[in-house]
Design an enzyme around this catalytic site. Sequence first.
Site, PDB file in Angstrom:
ATOM      1  N   ASN A   1      28.367  22.493  -3.354  1.00 23.86           N
ATOM      2  CA  ASN A   1      26.912  22.330  -3.364  1.00 23.86           C
ATOM      3  C   ASN A   1      26.319  23.680  -3.761  1.00 23.86           C
ATOM      4  OD1 ASN A   1      24.224  21.958  -2.850  1.00 23.86           O
ATOM      5  ND2 ASN A   1      24.425  21.718  -0.626  1.00 23.86           N
ATOM      6  N   TRP A   2      25.935  23.774  -5.021  1.00 21.18           N
ATOM      7  CA  TRP A   2      25.435  25.069  -5.521  1.00 21.18           C
ATOM      8  C   TRP A   2      24.039  25.381  -4.990  1.00 21.18           C
ATOM      9  CZ3 TRP A   2      26.728  25.271 -11.532  1.00 21.18           C
ATOM     10  CH2 TRP A   2      28.122  25.226 -11.689  1.00 21.18           C
ATOM     11  N   LYS A   3      23.373  24.391  -4.413  1.00 19.32           N
ATOM     12  CA  LYS A   3      21.989  24.547  -3.936  1.00 19.32           C
ATOM     13  C   LYS A   3      21.110  25.073  -5.082  1.00 19.32           C
ATOM     14  CE  LYS A   3      23.829  25.139   0.640  1.00 19.32           C
ATOM     15  NZ  LYS A   3      23.639  25.602   2.001  1.00 19.32           N
TER      16      LYS A   3
ATOM     17  N   HIS B   1      21.338  16.038   3.116  1.00 18.22           N
ATOM     18  CA  HIS B   1      21.749  17.393   3.492  1.00 18.22           C
ATOM     19  C   HIS B   1      20.768  17.922   4.545  1.00 18.22           C
ATOM     20  CE1 HIS B   1      22.557  21.680   3.287  1.00 18.22           C
ATOM     21  NE2 HIS B   1      23.732  21.350   2.791  1.00 18.22           N
TER      22      HIS B   1
ATOM     23  N   GLU C   1      19.370  20.666   4.890  1.00 15.36           N
ATOM     24  CA  GLU C   1      18.215  21.408   4.359  1.00 15.36           C
ATOM     25  C   GLU C   1      17.128  20.440   3.904  1.00 15.36           C
ATOM     26  OE1 GLU C   1      20.437  23.866   1.630  1.00 15.36           O
ATOM     27  OE2 GLU C   1      21.338  24.878   3.361  1.00 15.36           O
TER      28      GLU C   1
ATOM     29  N   GLU D   1      28.548  18.083   8.736  1.00  9.15           N
ATOM     30  CA  GLU D   1      28.123  19.466   8.567  1.00  9.15           C
ATOM     31  C   GLU D   1      27.315  19.897   9.788  1.00  9.15           C
ATOM     32  OE1 GLU D   1      28.131  20.652   4.186  1.00  9.15           O
ATOM     33  OE2 GLU D   1      26.161  19.837   4.612  1.00  9.15           O
TER      34      GLU D   1
ATOM     35  N   GLY E   1      25.873  28.103   6.109  1.00  8.67           N
ATOM     36  CA  GLY E   1      25.345  29.360   5.577  1.00  8.67           C
ATOM     37  C   GLY E   1      25.231  30.469   6.608  1.00  8.67           C
TER      38      GLY E   1
ATOM     39  N   SER F   1      30.336  26.872   6.211  1.00  9.29           N
ATOM     40  CA  SER F   1      31.024  28.167   6.083  1.00  9.29           C
ATOM     41  C   SER F   1      32.523  28.015   5.857  1.00  9.29           C
ATOM     42  CB  SER F   1      30.720  29.057   7.296  1.00  9.29           C
ATOM     43  OG  SER F   1      29.332  29.306   7.384  1.00  9.29           O
TER      44      SER F   1
ATOM     45  N   GLY G   1      29.199  25.270   0.374  1.00  9.91           N
ATOM     46  CA  GLY G   1      27.986  25.905  -0.148  1.00  9.91           C
ATOM     47  C   GLY G   1      28.326  27.245  -0.779  1.00  9.91           C
ATOM     48  N   GLY G   2      28.146  28.311  -0.015  1.00 10.29           N
ATOM     49  CA  GLY G   2      28.293  29.677  -0.531  1.00 10.29           C
ATOM     50  C   GLY G   2      29.570  29.900  -1.322  1.00 10.29           C
TER      51      GLY G   2
HETATM   52  C1  PEP Z   1      26.352  23.264   2.727  1.00  6.28           C
HETATM   53  O1  PEP Z   1      25.210  23.658   2.560  1.00  6.28           O
HETATM   54  O2  PEP Z   1      26.633  22.091   2.489  1.00  6.28           O
HETATM   55  C2  PEP Z   1      27.350  24.211   3.208  1.00  6.28           C
HETATM   56  C3  PEP Z   1      28.432  23.747   3.739  1.00  6.28           C
HETATM   57  O3  PEP Z   1      27.048  25.558   3.050  1.00  6.28           O
HETATM   58  P1  PEP Z   1      27.991  26.805   3.414  1.00  6.28           P
HETATM   59  O4  PEP Z   1      29.375  26.487   2.922  1.00  6.28           O
HETATM   60  O5  PEP Z   1      27.383  27.959   2.703  1.00  6.28           O
HETATM   61  O6  PEP Z   1      27.955  26.937   4.906  1.00  6.28           O
END
Ligand code: PEP
Length: 250
Positions: A9-11, A95, A97, A167, A173, A212, A233-234
């Site tokens: 997920n590049w956001k 998600h 967010e 999640e 994040g 994470s 994500g990251g």
């Molecule tokens: C996400 O936003 O779906 C996610 C898992 O982010 P991160 O890996 O950065 O925690």
Amino acid sequence: MRRPLVAGNWKMNGSQAESSALIDGLLEGTATVKNADLAVCPPAILIPLVATKLKGTGIAWGGQDLNVNASGAYTGEISGPMLRDFGCTYVIVGHSERRSYYGETDEIVAGKYGAAQQHGLIPILCVGETLEEREAGTTESVVARQLDAVFNKHGIASFAKAVIAYEPVWAIGTGKTATPQQAQDVHAFIRGKLRALDAAVADKVQVLYGGSMKPSNAAELLSQEDIDGGLIGGASLVAEDFLGIGRAAN
Ligand code: PEP
């Protein structure tokens, strides 16, 4: 046996040049990932570029959100048919967010899940509790409520063509990862809930972990019985890290 899926997920990240370089990096190393499918979900404006570069490779792509409607006067929105038109296989729905910043309720998320399937996309349905909810001991009831909204509207059979991502909001994040046992416990709860309704669907559906995840913790998380991959994500913004998570499933 469920084949793991590692989805990025590049956001809201990436220029054309950065995205192009990231895809090149993934393509260079994709052969080292033998036991997982890979997918990336770029910002909508970058989907055409990503689609052009990934067409005919083994890496799939998807959207990060969709509107419940197929077309019309919804300024700024992207629909399921548009995502399909650009070759998307997946779309993330619900998600945290989107739930927290854009007020997406369980009901809205359930509508988007249905719209995704109606237009031939596989929804990656995100569920998970906040830190306050975990500390209050309500993790299972929160996840159950989020899933029930979808079961009640679309039925258990719809999960034959869906992916679930657990999640925990407190791990997204933040650098804080759920321990493999904490994650496995919720994944087992989710699968148990599915199994009570349809054992065949429960055995088939991929339940990803997100929060994470990185190469250093992926192998232990992915070795848990009910964790079938990751929503990343990251770490999905760095080709070698994303591939490293994929390799952790080897
Ligand atoms: C996400 O936003 O779906 C996610 C898992 O982010 P991160 O890996 O950065 O925690």
